[in-house]
Design an enzyme around this catalytic site. Structure first.
Site, PDB file in Angstrom:
ATOM      1  N   ASN A   9       0.718  -1.205   0.041  1.00 17.78           N
ATOM      2  CA  ASN A   9       0.046   0.019  -0.069  1.00 17.78           C
ATOM      3  C   ASN A   9       0.748   1.251  -0.008  1.00 17.78           C
ATOM      4  O   ASN A   9       1.241   1.827   1.055  1.00 17.78           O
ATOM      5  CB  ASN A   9      -0.890   0.028   1.306  1.00 17.78           C
ATOM      6  CG  ASN A   9      -1.916   1.111   1.397  1.00 17.78           C
ATOM      7  OD1 ASN A   9      -1.784   2.047   0.525  1.00 17.78           O
ATOM      8  ND2 ASN A   9      -2.792   0.990   2.124  1.00 17.78           N
ATOM      9  N   ARG A  64      -2.159  -1.495  -3.831  1.00 18.00           N
ATOM     10  CA  ARG A  64      -3.532  -0.270  -3.720  1.00 18.00           C
ATOM     11  C   ARG A  64      -2.980   0.694  -4.895  1.00 18.00           C
ATOM     12  O   ARG A  64      -2.128   1.378  -4.824  1.00 18.00           O
ATOM     13  CB  ARG A  64      -3.545   0.367  -2.340  1.00 18.00           C
ATOM     14  CG  ARG A  64      -4.375   1.554  -2.491  1.00 18.00           C
ATOM     15  CD  ARG A  64      -4.063   2.257  -1.420  1.00 18.00           C
ATOM     16  NE  ARG A  64      -4.702   3.556  -1.314  1.00 18.00           N
ATOM     17  CZ  ARG A  64      -4.336   4.844  -0.813  1.00 18.00           C
ATOM     18  NH1 ARG A  64      -3.279   4.927  -0.389  1.00 18.00           N
ATOM     19  NH2 ARG A  64      -5.237   5.878  -1.040  1.00 18.00           N
ATOM     20  N   HIS A 153      -9.661   7.495  -2.210  1.00 15.98           N
ATOM     21  CA  HIS A 153      -9.440   6.979  -0.788  1.00 15.98           C
ATOM     22  C   HIS A 153     -10.647   5.873  -0.428  1.00 15.98           C
ATOM     23  O   HIS A 153     -11.335   5.797   0.640  1.00 15.98           O
ATOM     24  CB  HIS A 153      -9.808   8.002   0.274  1.00 15.98           C
ATOM     25  CG  HIS A 153      -8.589   8.871   0.415  1.00 15.98           C
ATOM     26  ND1 HIS A 153      -8.667  10.053   1.018  1.00 15.98           N
ATOM     27  CD2 HIS A 153      -7.453   8.670   0.170  1.00 15.98           C
ATOM     28  CE1 HIS A 153      -7.341  10.491   1.207  1.00 15.98           C
ATOM     29  NE2 HIS A 153      -6.615   9.729   0.642  1.00 15.98           N
ATOM     30  N   LEU A 182      -8.521  11.404   7.210  1.00 15.77           N
ATOM     31  CA  LEU A 182      -7.836  12.523   7.221  1.00 15.77           C
ATOM     32  C   LEU A 182      -6.330  12.314   7.614  1.00 15.77           C
ATOM     33  O   LEU A 182      -5.970  11.726   8.578  1.00 15.77           O
ATOM     34  CB  LEU A 182      -8.198  13.507   8.581  1.00 15.77           C
ATOM     35  CG  LEU A 182      -9.942  13.906   8.524  1.00 15.77           C
ATOM     36  CD1 LEU A 182     -10.042  14.475   9.543  1.00 15.77           C
ATOM     37  CD2 LEU A 182     -10.133  14.691   7.136  1.00 15.77           C
ATOM     38  N   GLY A 183      -5.394  12.352   6.755  1.00  8.67           N
ATOM     39  CA  GLY A 183      -4.191  12.147   6.703  1.00  8.67           C
ATOM     40  C   GLY A 183      -3.349  13.001   5.915  1.00  8.67           C
ATOM     41  O   GLY A 183      -3.701  14.398   5.908  1.00  8.67           O
ATOM     42  N   GLY A 185      -3.220  13.065   2.764  1.00  6.81           N
ATOM     43  CA  GLY A 185      -4.454  13.282   1.896  1.00  6.81           C
ATOM     44  C   GLY A 185      -5.724  13.153   2.654  1.00  6.81           C
ATOM     45  O   GLY A 185      -5.700  12.403   3.614  1.00  6.81           O
ATOM     46  N   ARG A 214      -1.550  19.573  -0.571  1.00  7.75           N
ATOM     47  CA  ARG A 214      -2.773  19.873  -1.817  1.00  7.75           C
ATOM     48  C   ARG A 214      -3.469  21.040  -1.508  1.00  7.75           C
ATOM     49  O   ARG A 214      -4.180  20.840  -0.200  1.00  7.75           O
ATOM     50  CB  ARG A 214      -3.306  18.512  -2.230  1.00  7.75           C
ATOM     51  CG  ARG A 214      -2.385  17.663  -2.875  1.00  7.75           C
ATOM     52  CD  ARG A 214      -3.275  16.438  -3.254  1.00  7.75           C
ATOM     53  NE  ARG A 214      -3.037  15.341  -2.314  1.00  7.75           N
ATOM     54  CZ  ARG A 214      -3.348  14.116  -2.225  1.00  7.75           C
ATOM     55  NH1 ARG A 214      -4.138  13.651  -3.129  1.00  7.75           N
ATOM     56  NH2 ARG A 214      -3.202  13.133  -1.336  1.00  7.75           N
ATOM     57  N   ASP A 254       2.949  18.948   8.100  1.00  7.48           N
ATOM     58  CA  ASP A 254       3.086  17.901   9.295  1.00  7.48           C
ATOM     59  C   ASP A 254       1.873  18.480  10.361  1.00  7.48           C
ATOM     60  O   ASP A 254       1.959  19.463  10.907  1.00  7.48           O
ATOM     61  CB  ASP A 254       4.566  17.627  10.171  1.00  7.48           C
ATOM     62  CG  ASP A 254       4.194  16.580  11.090  1.00  7.48           C
ATOM     63  OD1 ASP A 254       3.208  16.145  11.694  1.00  7.48           O
ATOM     64  OD2 ASP A 254       5.393  15.977  11.284  1.00  7.48           O
ATOM     65  N   MET A 255       0.742  17.861  10.460  1.00  2.03           N
ATOM     66  CA  MET A 255      -0.347  18.556  11.255  1.00  2.03           C
ATOM     67  C   MET A 255       0.257  18.458  12.891  1.00  2.03           C
ATOM     68  O   MET A 255      -0.088  19.443  13.466  1.00  2.03           O
ATOM     69  CB  MET A 255      -1.555  17.478  11.353  1.00  2.03           C
ATOM     70  CG  MET A 255      -2.456  17.987  12.295  1.00  2.03           C
ATOM     71  SD  MET A 255      -3.020  19.701  11.869  1.00  2.03           S
ATOM     72  CE  MET A 255      -4.291  19.634  10.297  1.00  2.03           C
ATOM     73  N   ARG A 256       1.073  17.389  13.215  1.00  3.49           N
ATOM     74  CA  ARG A 256       1.723  17.775  14.744  1.00  3.49           C
ATOM     75  C   ARG A 256       2.503  19.076  14.842  1.00  3.49           C
ATOM     76  O   ARG A 256       2.155  19.547  15.866  1.00  3.49           O
ATOM     77  CB  ARG A 256       2.781  16.578  14.922  1.00  3.49           C
ATOM     78  CG  ARG A 256       1.880  15.004  14.984  1.00  3.49           C
ATOM     79  CD  ARG A 256       2.769  14.091  14.645  1.00  3.49           C
ATOM     80  NE  ARG A 256       3.414  13.880  13.565  1.00  3.49           N
ATOM     81  CZ  ARG A 256       4.215  13.166  12.975  1.00  3.49           C
ATOM     82  NH1 ARG A 256       4.237  11.823  13.942  1.00  3.49           N
ATOM     83  NH2 ARG A 256       4.607  12.985  12.009  1.00  3.49           N
ATOM     84  N   GLY A 304      -7.038  11.908  11.709  1.00  5.44           N
ATOM     85  CA  GLY A 304      -8.596  11.555  12.176  1.00  5.44           C
ATOM     86  C   GLY A 304      -8.411  11.085  13.677  1.00  5.44           C
ATOM     87  O   GLY A 304      -9.275  10.926  14.588  1.00  5.44           O
ATOM     88  N   GLU A 305      -7.304   9.774  13.626  1.00  4.11           N
ATOM     89  CA  GLU A 305      -7.267   9.101  14.707  1.00  4.11           C
ATOM     90  C   GLU A 305      -6.413   9.718  15.829  1.00  4.11           C
ATOM     91  O   GLU A 305      -6.606   8.997  16.969  1.00  4.11           O
ATOM     92  CB  GLU A 305      -6.830   7.649  14.249  1.00  4.11           C
ATOM     93  CG  GLU A 305      -7.466   6.878  13.240  1.00  4.11           C
ATOM     94  CD  GLU A 305      -6.555   5.651  12.659  1.00  4.11           C
ATOM     95  OE1 GLU A 305      -5.895   5.071  13.594  1.00  4.11           O
ATOM     96  OE2 GLU A 305      -6.819   5.389  11.306  1.00  4.11           O
ATOM     97  N   GLU A 353      -6.895  -0.367   5.586  1.00  2.00           N
ATOM     98  CA  GLU A 353      -7.090  -0.925   4.053  1.00  2.00           C
ATOM     99  C   GLU A 353      -6.309  -2.203   3.690  1.00  2.00           C
ATOM    100  O   GLU A 353      -7.060  -2.793   2.945  1.00  2.00           O
ATOM    101  CB  GLU A 353      -6.308   0.140   3.293  1.00  2.00           C
ATOM    102  CG  GLU A 353      -6.910   1.637   3.677  1.00  2.00           C
ATOM    103  CD  GLU A 353      -6.022   2.582   2.542  1.00  2.00           C
ATOM    104  OE1 GLU A 353      -6.733   3.658   1.842  1.00  2.00           O
ATOM    105  OE2 GLU A 353      -5.009   2.656   2.758  1.00  2.00           O
TER     106      GLU A 353
END
Length: 366
Positions: A9, A64, A153, A182-183, A185, A214, A254-256, A304-305, A353
């Site tokens: 993947n 994938r 997705h 939510l990652g 992408g 993006r 990086d969201m963090r 998301g997690e 996945e």
């Protein structure tokens, strides 16, 4: 006798490699590892190293693929013709189909006698109603150019729908929900009776929500203005796919780090977060309308997690839809229901996945 399935993947920033045993018509996971690369240039070597870690020869390899185009709406055995066709589709999903094709070729070199199967993200969305699939463009362009809203997705959204069904104790055909993958992408999907009826990505994975690099939705006239200003097509493609989104606004994808910078009072990070959450809120509200006001909200993917701040922000924006989180459940950061009793169901589910890909491969190849 058990047979070994390898699932490769390859995403925009990571590769997940899982091994499954196929026995008695089902699959059982033996191992699952995740590999990351810091830049696009590092990706081929990272894929080679990951595949080199497979010690036992698999009987089949499942890959994938994000984009199947109009031709591929079900899993397919990969031969030279299919591989060439997948190469042609890279331009439609450069951040994902590119790594996937690289992985297919690397796997063929390492296991030249092992058959491979492509499983497509677009397949889950392929039976949406016509008003969801088409753009308001001149008649015949969808056939001539393939311009249609494919959606992406799909494997992830199928996984989230299945995870919600299991957590809520209902059948897959009873699932009505807005799933949020939510990652790196990001996309949303309206699921009715277990099937996709609307989704935020379109002709390519660039459409829809704000993502790590993006842009998501923009006015098409921006592209025309950039062309008139002298920017080339490839440069614009790179900017919209690799230098926009959170990275473009906050300086990092990086969201963090965006969350940490926001906590320190960084204004660019604050704007990036507001854009990110606002687009999700608008999309979920629209999808709940499409679902006649019914359905749960399901968070999945790396953000998301693992980002309770993002979930809380989205819930705050959806309070008109009776979305209210239980603070303790949300902060616990575990799969399961995180909403207050009596409010609209909101769940966190792991995006898994690989088991879905393995089962598709099992049906196609063994």
């Amino acid at each position: 006798m058990a047979r070994l399935i390898a699932v490769v993947n390859a995403g925009s920033a990571t590769l997940k490699l899982a091994l499954f045993e196929a026995r008695d018509g089902d699959v059982r996971e033996r191992s699952n590892q995740k590999y990351e690369w810091g830049s696009h240039e590092e990706m081929p070597d990272a894929i080679e190293r990951a595949l080199a870690g497979i010690e036992e020869k698999p009987q089949v390899i499942g890959h994938r693929l994000v984009h199947g185009g109009p031709r591929y709406t079900a899993p397919v055995r990969i031969d030279a013709e299919v591989e060439d066709a997948l190469e042609e589709l890279v331009a439609l999903a450069p951040l994902h189909n590119g790594p996937a094709v690289t992985a297919i070729r690397a796997a063929r070199r390492r296991f030249p006698e092992t058959p491979s199967v492509a499983v497509f993200d677009t397949a889950f969305h392929a039976r949406r109603p016509p008003e969801s699939m088409h753009y308001a463009l001149p008649a015949g362009w969808d056939d001539r150019y393939g311009f249609r809203r494919y959606g992406f997705h799909g494997i992830a959204h199928a996984s989230l729908a299945r995870g919600y069904a299991q957590a809520a104790g209902i059948g897959m055909d009873e699932v009505n929900a807005v799933t949020l993958q939510l990652g790196a992408g990001c996309s949303a999907c309206a699921v009715r009776n277990g099937h996709s009826i609307e989704t935020s990505m379109g002709y390519t994975p660039l459409e829809g929500l704000v993502m790590a690099t993006r842009s998501g939705d923009i006015d098409p006239a921006i592209v025309l203005a950039l062309l008139r200003d002298g920017l080339g097509v490839d440069e614009i493609d790179t900017v919209l796919n690799r230098r926009s989104g959170l990275l473009g606004v906050a300086g990092t994808g990086d969201m963090r780090k965006v969350l940490a910078d926001d906590a320190r009072g960084d204004k660019a990070a604050r704007l990036a977060l507001r854009l990110f959450i606002y687009r999700i809120v608008m999309t979920v509200g629209a999808y709940l309308t499409v679902l006649d006001g019914e359905g749960a909200v399901v968070f999945g993917g790396g953000i998301g997690e693992n980002a309770p701040e993002i979930r809380a922000g989205v819930a705050q924006g959806l309070k008109a839809w009776n979305v209210a989180l239980d603070p303790g459940r949300n902060l616990a950061n575990r799969p399961g229901r995180i909403s207050k009793d009596g409010s609209r169901p909101v769940y966190v589910c792991e995006t898994r996945e690989e088991p879905i890909i393995a089962r598709e491969v099992l049906d196609c190849a063994l």
